[in-house]
Scaffold this active site. Structure first.
Site, PDB file in Angstrom:
ATOM      1  N   HIS A 132       0.832  -1.200   0.000  1.00 41.15           N
ATOM      2  CA  HIS A 132       0.000   0.000   0.000  1.00 41.15           C
ATOM      3  C   HIS A 132       0.868   1.252   0.000  1.00 41.15           C
ATOM      4  CE1 HIS A 132      -3.068   2.699   2.180  1.00 41.15           C
ATOM      5  NE2 HIS A 132      -3.527   2.505   0.946  1.00 41.15           N
TER       6      HIS A 132
ATOM      7  N   GLU B  71       0.672  -0.839  -4.720  1.00 46.87           N
ATOM      8  CA  GLU B  71      -0.508   0.008  -4.874  1.00 46.87           C
ATOM      9  C   GLU B  71      -0.090   1.460  -4.735  1.00 46.87           C
ATOM     10  OE1 GLU B  71      -3.867   2.482  -3.620  1.00 46.87           O
ATOM     11  OE2 GLU B  71      -2.001   2.084  -2.523  1.00 46.87           O
TER      12      GLU B  71
ATOM     13  N   ASP C  65      -1.252   5.874  -6.047  1.00 46.23           N
ATOM     14  CA  ASP C  65      -2.318   6.819  -6.357  1.00 46.23           C
ATOM     15  C   ASP C  65      -1.805   7.842  -7.360  1.00 46.23           C
ATOM     16  OD1 ASP C  65      -4.137   5.979  -3.937  1.00 46.23           O
ATOM     17  OD2 ASP C  65      -2.162   6.399  -3.092  1.00 46.23           O
TER      18      ASP C  65
ATOM     19  N   HIS D 116      -0.987  10.460  -2.881  1.00 51.67           N
ATOM     20  CA  HIS D 116      -2.329  10.116  -2.430  1.00 51.67           C
ATOM     21  C   HIS D 116      -3.240  11.324  -2.258  1.00 51.67           C
ATOM     22  CE1 HIS D 116      -5.508   9.224   0.536  1.00 51.67           C
ATOM     23  NE2 HIS D 116      -5.580   8.062  -0.105  1.00 51.67           N
TER      24      HIS D 116
END
Length: 252
Positions: free
Chosen positions: A17, A47, A49, A62
């Site tokens: 993450h 993962e 963003d 993010h």
């Protein structure tokens, strides 16, 4: 047919993450160093963003603003790339999407499109890497815009929050046909265990997703025992801030 993104790798999936942050080493989440640290720990999946800078570069970040990471209150969209690189220089280094795809050719990226302005750029940049990219977003509109910009073979994808809410409702009401239609053309369901008081993850949801050939990934799970229990229930992937621990726990 299973998308290449989900083939040839260990099951269950461990998704790092926002990479693998090390605050004590000045490595911020989603930074270039966080991706490198996750890679070094053995994580295949990262993962992240996607936002876009003032001069149109897609970057891995993010929040809408810089405040939480750098103390600067400006939105990402108002800061040019060069200045953003300077602000992130002592926090693990800024990661652009183009740079990350090139620098980590064996890493499979799970990309959450956070800004509508980033959707086209994400699609264009991942076009040559579709086999190792999953595109998602809380907004189905942003997700579909990114997929439309790819042009060729599509990346893997996970639905937005509106589709997931409809799916959860269909599962609760035993509307299997509706659920199967909602699961069409997606490769993974990336969901929390619950949203407020509503239970999202259920045995029936897992079973129906698997019947449709769709994997279930749960976010964000940092407790090792919880990871084990979820996998025992049939969950296919764990999104975690502690990918190094998850890899040890789930591959032991």
């Amino acid at each position: 047919m299973t998308h290449p993104y989900l083939t040839g790798t260990a099951h269950p999936r461990v998704l790092a993450h926002r990479g693998l942050a090390r605050p004590d080493e000045h490595i911020s989440e989603n930074s270039f160093a966080a991706i490198a640290t996750a890679h070094a720990a053995g994580a295949v999946y990262v993962e992240s963003d996607c936002h876009v800078t003032a001069d149109g570069e897609v970057v891995l970040f993010h929040d809408d603003t810089l405040e939480r990471i750098t103390g600067d209150r400006r939105p990402i969209a108002e800061v040019p790339l060069r200045e953003l690189e300077q602000l992130m220089a002592d926090r693990g280094g800024l990661a652009t999407l183009a740079q990350s795809l090139e620098a980590f050719p064996t890493t499979r990226f799970n990309l959450d499109v956070k800004a509508a302005a980033a959707a086209e750029g994400v699609g264009r940049l991942v076009a040559e890497h579709a086999a190792r990219v999953l595109v998602t977003s809380f907004s189905d509109e942003r997700r579909l815009a990114a997929l439309a910009a790819v042009g060729g073979d599509r990346p893997a994808t996970s639905p937005g929050s509106r589709t997931i809410a409809r799916l959860v409702g269909a599962v609760r009401l035993l509307m299997r046909g509706t659920a199967m239609r909602l699961l069409r053309d997606v490769d993974a369901l990336q969901i929390p265990e619950r949203q407020s008081v509503l239970r999202v993850l259920t045995p029936r949801l897992i079973d129906w997703a698997h019947d449709a050939g769709v994997e279930v990934h749960v976010w964000t799970v940092n407790d090792p025992e919880r990871m084990r229990l979820l996998v025992a229930q049939g969950v296919d992937g764990i999104v975690t801030d502690h990918a190094d621990i998850a890899l040890e726990v789930l591959t032991r």
